[in-house]
Design a protein around this motif. Structure first.
Motif, PDB file in Angstrom:
ATOM      1  N   GLY A 297       0.776  -1.234   0.000  1.00 26.37           N
ATOM      2  CA  GLY A 297       0.000   0.000   0.000  1.00 26.37           C
ATOM      3  C   GLY A 297       0.803   1.277   0.000  1.00 26.37           C
ATOM      4  N   GLY A 298       2.130   1.209  -0.036  1.00 26.63           N
ATOM      5  CA  GLY A 298       2.931   2.416  -0.022  1.00 26.63           C
ATOM      6  C   GLY A 298       3.188   2.954  -1.418  1.00 26.63           C
ATOM      7  N   GLN A 299       3.610   4.229  -1.492  1.00 31.36           N
ATOM      8  CA  GLN A 299       3.937   4.854  -2.765  1.00 31.36           C
ATOM      9  C   GLN A 299       5.315   4.391  -3.233  1.00 31.36           C
ATOM     10  OE1 GLN A 299       2.014   6.861  -4.570  1.00 31.36           O
ATOM     11  NE2 GLN A 299       0.322   7.006  -3.121  1.00 31.36           N
ATOM     12  N   LYS A 300       5.500   4.353  -4.540  1.00 28.49           N
ATOM     13  CA  LYS A 300       6.770   3.933  -5.097  1.00 28.49           C
ATOM     14  C   LYS A 300       7.690   5.137  -5.250  1.00 28.49           C
ATOM     15  CE  LYS A 300       4.975  -0.018  -7.717  1.00 28.49           C
ATOM     16  NZ  LYS A 300       4.872  -0.641  -9.073  1.00 28.49           N
ATOM     17  N   ASN A 301       8.997   4.862  -5.218  1.00 27.77           N
ATOM     18  CA  ASN A 301      10.041   5.861  -5.456  1.00 27.77           C
ATOM     19  C   ASN A 301       9.905   7.045  -4.508  1.00 27.77           C
ATOM     20  OD1 ASN A 301      10.767   4.220  -7.638  1.00 27.77           O
ATOM     21  ND2 ASN A 301       9.463   5.359  -9.046  1.00 27.77           N
ATOM     22  N   CYS A 302       9.710   6.752  -3.229  1.00 29.00           N
ATOM     23  CA  CYS A 302       9.548   7.794  -2.217  1.00 29.00           C
ATOM     24  C   CYS A 302      10.455   7.490  -1.031  1.00 29.00           C
ATOM     25  CB  CYS A 302       8.096   7.893  -1.743  1.00 29.00           C
ATOM     26  SG  CYS A 302       6.936   8.401  -3.020  1.00 29.00           S
ATOM     27  N   VAL A 303      10.698   8.526  -0.243  1.00 32.25           N
ATOM     28  CA  VAL A 303      11.447   8.405   1.005  1.00 32.25           C
ATOM     29  C   VAL A 303      10.473   8.669   2.149  1.00 32.25           C
ATOM     30  CG1 VAL A 303      13.343   9.305   2.388  1.00 32.25           C
ATOM     31  CG2 VAL A 303      13.599   9.110  -0.089  1.00 32.25           C
ATOM     32  N   TYR A 304      10.289   7.680   3.002  1.00 31.78           N
ATOM     33  CA  TYR A 304       9.385   7.783   4.136  1.00 31.78           C
ATOM     34  C   TYR A 304      10.200   8.131   5.379  1.00 31.78           C
ATOM     35  CZ  TYR A 304       5.468   5.733   1.553  1.00 31.78           C
ATOM     36  OH  TYR A 304       4.450   5.510   0.654  1.00 31.78           O
ATOM     37  N   ILE A 305       9.786   9.171   6.077  1.00 31.35           N
ATOM     38  CA  ILE A 305      10.479   9.627   7.282  1.00 31.35           C
ATOM     39  C   ILE A 305       9.614   9.276   8.489  1.00 31.35           C
ATOM     40  CG2 ILE A 305      11.536  11.601   8.438  1.00 31.35           C
ATOM     41  CD1 ILE A 305      11.664  12.975   5.724  1.00 31.35           C
ATOM     42  N   GLY A 306      10.213   8.613   9.472  1.00 25.48           N
ATOM     43  CA  GLY A 306       9.482   8.132  10.634  1.00 25.48           C
ATOM     44  C   GLY A 306       9.251   9.200  11.679  1.00 25.48           C
ATOM     45  N   MET A 307       9.034   8.760  12.915  1.00 29.00           N
ATOM     46  CA  MET A 307       8.755   9.654  14.024  1.00 29.00           C
ATOM     47  C   MET A 307       9.986  10.506  14.352  1.00 29.00           C
ATOM     48  SD  MET A 307       5.646   9.352  15.116  1.00 29.00           S
ATOM     49  CE  MET A 307       4.241   8.272  14.816  1.00 29.00           C
ATOM     50  N   VAL A 308       9.739  11.734  14.853  1.00 31.80           N
ATOM     51  CA  VAL A 308      10.812  12.679  15.137  1.00 31.80           C
ATOM     52  C   VAL A 308      10.615  13.246  16.526  1.00 31.80           C
ATOM     53  CG1 VAL A 308      11.085  13.280  12.709  1.00 31.80           C
ATOM     54  CG2 VAL A 308       9.536  14.613  14.129  1.00 31.80           C
ATOM     55  N   THR A 309      11.637  13.957  16.996  1.00 35.12           N
ATOM     56  CA  THR A 309      11.590  14.632  18.293  1.00 35.12           C
ATOM     57  C   THR A 309      11.443  16.125  18.083  1.00 35.12           C
ATOM     58  OG1 THR A 309      14.010  14.660  18.322  1.00 35.12           O
ATOM     59  CG2 THR A 309      12.908  12.827  19.451  1.00 35.12           C
ATOM     60  N   GLU A 310      11.256  16.845  19.191  1.00 33.88           N
ATOM     61  CA  GLU A 310      10.949  18.273  19.103  1.00 33.88           C
ATOM     62  C   GLU A 310      12.144  19.118  18.687  1.00 33.88           C
ATOM     63  OE1 GLU A 310       9.762  19.597  22.907  1.00 33.88           O
ATOM     64  OE2 GLU A 310      11.580  18.913  23.947  1.00 33.88           O
ATOM     65  N   ASP A 311      13.366  18.609  18.839  1.00 31.16           N
ATOM     66  CA  ASP A 311      14.547  19.387  18.478  1.00 31.16           C
ATOM     67  C   ASP A 311      14.956  19.214  17.027  1.00 31.16           C
ATOM     68  OD1 ASP A 311      15.235  16.784  18.757  1.00 31.16           O
ATOM     69  OD2 ASP A 311      17.064  17.128  19.915  1.00 31.16           O
ATOM     70  N   LEU A 312      14.057  18.745  16.200  1.00 32.47           N
ATOM     71  CA  LEU A 312      14.368  18.549  14.781  1.00 32.47           C
ATOM     72  C   LEU A 312      14.371  19.888  14.047  1.00 32.47           C
ATOM     73  CD1 LEU A 312      14.729  16.656  12.284  1.00 32.47           C
ATOM     74  CD2 LEU A 312      12.226  16.692  12.102  1.00 32.47           C
ATOM     75  N   ASP A 313      15.393  20.080  13.239  1.00 33.24           N
ATOM     76  CA  ASP A 313      15.475  21.259  12.369  1.00 33.24           C
ATOM     77  C   ASP A 313      14.890  20.860  11.012  1.00 33.24           C
ATOM     78  OD1 ASP A 313      16.056  23.521  10.953  1.00 33.24           O
ATOM     79  OD2 ASP A 313      18.083  23.742  11.757  1.00 33.24           O
ATOM     80  N   VAL A 314      13.628  21.216  10.799  1.00 32.63           N
ATOM     81  CA  VAL A 314      12.925  20.786   9.596  1.00 32.63           C
ATOM     82  C   VAL A 314      13.532  21.412   8.348  1.00 32.63           C
ATOM     83  CG1 VAL A 314      10.687  20.704   8.451  1.00 32.63           C
ATOM     84  CG2 VAL A 314      10.822  20.415  10.922  1.00 32.63           C
ATOM     85  N   SER A 315      13.880  22.683   8.434  1.00 30.17           N
ATOM     86  CA  SER A 315      14.444  23.361   7.261  1.00 30.17           C
ATOM     87  C   SER A 315      15.764  22.724   6.842  1.00 30.17           C
ATOM     88  CB  SER A 315      14.645  24.843   7.565  1.00 30.17           C
ATOM     89  OG  SER A 315      15.516  25.019   8.671  1.00 30.17           O
ATOM     90  N   GLU A 316      16.598  22.370   7.809  1.00 30.21           N
ATOM     91  CA  GLU A 316      17.864  21.714   7.476  1.00 30.21           C
ATOM     92  C   GLU A 316      17.624  20.337   6.863  1.00 30.21           C
ATOM     93  OE1 GLU A 316      21.932  20.051   9.650  1.00 30.21           O
ATOM     94  OE2 GLU A 316      20.402  21.122  10.800  1.00 30.21           O
ATOM     95  N   LEU A 317      16.630  19.625   7.398  1.00 26.97           N
ATOM     96  CA  LEU A 317      16.315  18.303   6.867  1.00 26.97           C
ATOM     97  C   LEU A 317      15.865  18.396   5.411  1.00 26.97           C
ATOM     98  CD1 LEU A 317      15.713  15.265   7.107  1.00 26.97           C
ATOM     99  CD2 LEU A 317      13.479  15.878   8.087  1.00 26.97           C
ATOM    100  N   VAL A 318      14.935  19.293   5.129  1.00 28.39           N
ATOM    101  CA  VAL A 318      14.436  19.438   3.758  1.00 28.39           C
ATOM    102  C   VAL A 318      15.534  19.921   2.831  1.00 28.39           C
ATOM    103  CG1 VAL A 318      12.755  20.627   2.315  1.00 28.39           C
ATOM    104  CG2 VAL A 318      12.097  19.818   4.584  1.00 28.39           C
ATOM    105  N   GLU A 319      16.348  20.852   3.300  1.00 26.20           N
ATOM    106  CA  GLU A 319      17.436  21.365   2.466  1.00 26.20           C
ATOM    107  C   GLU A 319      18.463  20.275   2.172  1.00 26.20           C
ATOM    108  OE1 GLU A 319      20.588  25.136   2.524  1.00 26.20           O
ATOM    109  OE2 GLU A 319      19.324  24.674   4.256  1.00 26.20           O
ATOM    110  N   THR A 320      18.730  19.445   3.160  1.00 25.22           N
ATOM    111  CA  THR A 320      19.688  18.348   2.944  1.00 25.22           C
ATOM    112  C   THR A 320      19.141  17.336   1.950  1.00 25.22           C
ATOM    113  OG1 THR A 320      20.509  18.636   5.200  1.00 25.22           O
ATOM    114  CG2 THR A 320      21.008  16.552   4.098  1.00 25.22           C
ATOM    115  N   ILE A 321      17.853  17.019   2.056  1.00 22.30           N
ATOM    116  CA  ILE A 321      17.249  16.069   1.113  1.00 22.30           C
ATOM    117  C   ILE A 321      17.309  16.618  -0.302  1.00 22.30           C
ATOM    118  CG2 ILE A 321      15.095  14.935   0.465  1.00 22.30           C
ATOM    119  CD1 ILE A 321      14.370  14.802   3.403  1.00 22.30           C
ATOM    120  N   ALA A 322      16.967  17.902  -0.452  1.00 19.61           N
ATOM    121  CA  ALA A 322      16.984  18.498  -1.788  1.00 19.61           C
ATOM    122  C   ALA A 322      18.407  18.562  -2.352  1.00 19.61           C
ATOM    123  CB  ALA A 322      16.360  19.897  -1.735  1.00 19.61           C
ATOM    124  N   ALA A 323      19.363  18.973  -1.518  1.00 25.13           N
ATOM    125  CA  ALA A 323      20.740  19.088  -1.997  1.00 25.13           C
ATOM    126  C   ALA A 323      21.332  17.723  -2.325  1.00 25.13           C
ATOM    127  CB  ALA A 323      21.596  19.791  -0.949  1.00 25.13           C
TER     128      ALA A 323
END
Length: 782
Positions: free
Chosen positions: A562-588
């Motif tokens: 039932g999952g999507q193909k050719n995707c990256v699934y990110i699991g549970m996170v904590t409150e100290d996550l830097d979302v902008s850095e995560l997205v920027e790292t994935i894109a770069a």
């Protein structure tokens, strides 16, 4: 004196159980998953096998696959002595069946009457009869046949013709277990129109109790249409939430329309306790009830019991509730042995222990934030249902309401689906971390996905204790911050991904985590298959590189089904996550993979074109050499003689292919300098260049808590450096030359501005840097 046969039977059973429960035996090639030759069934041996060999084969079949059926192996370890008595009952039943008919009749009558009397006294059901059955639905089926024989006097003669003239109706609650009504209709040979599902309350009372007023209207409508209200199935503990119907009012309604009232549910076990709630106590006035003692008391292979009241034994015999065959009466023998072994106090203690476990968990859940419970009676509820739920603050509700006219917030619009997914994950995690608790996930009509704790059905089998409940609460406390932070950052992650050009956000409400992202591959080609393969290649490599990073996040391909193909699934996170850095790292990282892939493709194309050009130039060089040397020199013998008399001096000409520039170059400089040139500098390999400076031990995508302090210290030192630069004499002036008035005034203004800024920051700091103090002394001396 004990019968030697009985003693030998008990001894053999004891030895067999010890052999089957021994999980410490070493099995050869236990890690080998494929079937061996001994697992392949073959013909029976002519001489037969001994008991030890047969039991060893049974043990291998039970414990051969250690990674599967772990719950069943755990149950076998908690059978206990009372379980051995129940298993001994099955062996004794086979042994007793060989007695002569008269002695067998007396023995079975005694066993049946004793067990029925004990159960009726234990569960406060006076003047009742008992029917013992293996399938827990079989008792209700026989009760329906009894009621049909009672209400339709001509049924034994006319059969279905009587039912056709006046159609019977069986009423069940919408909260009943799935498939119960269809199973009854199939076994009774009735159409599904004979089954009426009664909705539960939606305005007043519990959401899982049968709506009595609506039931009354349904019965009246059926009577007006010429139907016969036959039987009502009520719940003393619904299968999902463990709620009890209003049995008192239902009994009055059944007496009014001459209906039969049957009650089932896990809460009937509390009738054996000293204190019983009034809602459950009303079940003692019903016409029949079904008890599942095996799960309540942890007894394996004991039958379920249906207690009922009826005055005509012939109709009970016609319905199959009683039997004239003594062997069928031996079904009660395992239960007869187990009840005597436990005794009244042992039975009550087990049920009481299960109720105390529920109360212990309920008391701890009341003190936890973001946990919502759904119990019927907080004082004596044997079933605890809870779920994770986070209410939005007023500020968030106001901001979301302002956006409601244009775009609905994703968390608000899909709130129910997201909470169902998160609670599904929570229940699975708790069941895995604390298997002795017996918690499971249940789907309720109004609450959605919830976590259920029903110790009356699991504690006796799993051996649940108070410390297991405390461990369960501790694990729940650890999971709540993860759930809250993931829920809060889920919307921010979606917004960041949608703002990034090269990333595509995938909406998957069934994924318990931060979200799903796909690197969007841009190509001008119209070949969809090639683009799909390239997309799969890039995202697979992206997932691999993300997992190589030192972070607390889990990156995966998603669920197996039932999952999507050719995707990256990110699991549970904590409150100290830097979302902008995560997205920027994935894109770069995705861009780096794509650029490297394109660079390799371009290099391949360049090499191919270079080879073709080199072939053309070699062919051209051969033609030129032929013209310079002449035709005679090309003849083997003549050319050698001619070259000996008149050697031909020709400058060596060659070509070299530069992979960096992608072009052919002459080798003349190589022969002149006796060294190969390096050529142009190759372009740098594209990298992400997003690795921020992290503190020692700090993992990726974590917000630094010391960033503000570091900024203030750095700024203070930089201001002091500016002050030192202003104090220095310009180097472009001669020793005797002075600065002009305008230049002096501008330098003093810059010096005063830097000095004021430095003094302001020094007020907020405990001590000034030594460089700054030195600069102030120099300024004062001047």
């Amino acid at each position: 004196m004990v019968d030697p046969t009985l003693a030998e039977m008990g001894k053999n059973l004891n030895e067999a159980m010890k052999m089957l429960e021994d999980n410490q035996r070493k099995v050869e090639e236990e890690n080998e998953k494929k079937y061996t030759r001994k697992d392949i069934p073959g013909p029976l041996q002519g001489s037969g096998q001994d008991m030890v060999s047969i039991l060893q084969l049974v043990q291998n079949l039970m414990h051969g696959e250690e990674e599967e059926e772990t719950s069943q192996s755990y149950r076998l370890q908690n059978v206990g002595e009372q379980g051995h008595m129940a298993l001994l009952g099955h062996s004794l039943a086979a042994y007793i069946s060989v007695l002569d008919r008269e002695r067998l009749r007396k023995l079975t009558t005694r066993i049946l009457s004793d067990t029925t009397l004990w159960l009726c006294r234990l569960f406060r059901y006076e003047n009742g009869s008992a029917y013992y059955h293996e399938d827990d639905r079989e008792g209700l089926l026989r009760i329906c046949r009894l009621v049909i024989h009672t209400r339709y006097e001509d049924y034994p003669l006319e059969g279905f013709n009587v039912l056709y003239t006046k159609q019977p109706v069986i009423y069940i609650s919408s909260a009943a277990r799935a498939g119960l009504g269809q199973a009854l209709c199939n076994q009774l040979g009735l159409p599904l129109s004979c089954m009426c599902r009664v909705p539960c309350n939606t305005m007043f009372g519990s959401q899982h109790q049968m709506d009595v007023a609506l039931l009354d209207r349904l019965i009246k409508d059926d009577v007006e249409f010429g139907k016969l209200p036959l039987l009502l199935v009520a719940n003393a503990g619904t299968p999902g939430a463990g709620h009890t119907d209003k049995l008192g009012r239902l009994k009055e309604l059944c007496e009014q329309y001459k209906m039969w009232l049957h009650v089932e549910g896990v809460n009937l076990a509390t009738l054996a306790l000293g204190y019983v709630s009034s809602s459950v106590l009303a079940a003692t006035k019903c016409d029949s009830m079904t008890l599942t003692l095996g799960s309540w008391l942890g007894l394996p292979a004991v039958p379920a019991v249906t207690l009922y009241r009826h005055e005509d034994p012939s109709l009970s015999l016609a319905a199959g509730l009683t039997s004239s065959q003594p062997v069928e009466k031996l079904r009660a023998l395992p239960l007869w042995l187990s009840l005597q072994y436990l005794g009244h106090d042992g039975i009550v203690e087990r049920i009481k222990h299960a109720s105390q476990l529920s109360q212990r968990l309920l008391e701890n859940l009341k003190n936890l934030d973001f946990i919502k419970t759904s119990v019927e009676d907080e004082l004596s509820s044997p079933v605890v249902v809870f779920k994770f739920f986070q209410e939005y603050s007023k500020r968030d509700q106001t901001s979301h309401a302002a956006q409601a006219s244009t775009i609905q917030h994703p968390i608000i619009s899909n709130e129910g689906h997201i909470y169902d997914t998160f609670n599904q994950w929570l229940g699975e995690q708790l069941a895995q971390l604390v298997p002795a608790s017996g918690v499971d996930v249940v789907e309720l009509e109004d609450e959605g996905t919830c976590v259920r704790f029903s110790p009356l059905m699991t504690s006796a089998v799993l051996g649940t204790e108070i410390q297991d409940i405390d461990h369960l609460v501790d694990c729940l406390k650890m999971k709540i911050p993860v759930l809250t932070s993931t829920l809060q950052l889920r919307g921010e992650f979606e917004q960041e991904v949608r703002r990034t050009v090269s990333l595509l956000y995938i909406e998957d409400l069934g994924w318990p985590g931060l979200g799903v992202v796909r690197y969007n591959y841009h190509s001008d080609e119209k070949n969809d298959d090639k683009q799909e393969k390239e997309l799969e290649k890039i995202n697979t490599e992206l997932l691999k590189k993300l997992n190589e990073l030192e972070s607390d996040l889990t990156f995966s391909l998603g669920p197996e089904f039932g999952g999507q193909k050719n995707c990256v699934y990110i699991g549970m996170v904590t409150e100290d996550l830097d979302v902008s850095e995560l997205v920027e790292t994935i894109a770069a990282t995705g861009r780096e993979i794509e650029e490297n892939s394109r660079l390799l493709e371009n290099m391949t194309e360049v090499v191919r074109k270079g080879i073709q050009e080199a072939q053309l130039q070699l062919q051209k060089a051969n033609e030129e050499r032929l013209l310079e040397e002449g035709l005679l020199r090309q003849i083997p013998v003549v050319g050698s003689v001619l070259n000996w008399f008149s050697p031909f001096q020709a400058s060596p000409k060659g070509r070299t292919f530069n992979l960096t520039a992608g072009s052919l170059e002459s080798t003349e400089s190589t022969y002149v300098s006796k060294a190969q040139g390096t050529g142009s500098t190759p372009p740098p390999t594209p990298t992400s260049s997003l690795a921020k400076q992290r503190l020692p031990g700090q993992k990726a995508f974590k917000r630094s808590l010391r960033s503000s302090d570091g900024f203030s210290e750095t700024s203070s030192i930089s201001h002091c450096d500016d002050l030192d630069k202003l104090d220095q004499r310009p180097s472009n002036l001669s020793p005797g030359q002075e600065q002009g008035p305008l230049e002096v005034e501008r330098a003093e203004e810059q010096k005063e501005a830097v000095q004021a800024k430095t003094d302001t920051e020094d007020i907020h700091s405990d001590q000034s840097p030594p460089d700054c103090t030195k600069a102030e002394d120099q300024a004062s001396q001047r």
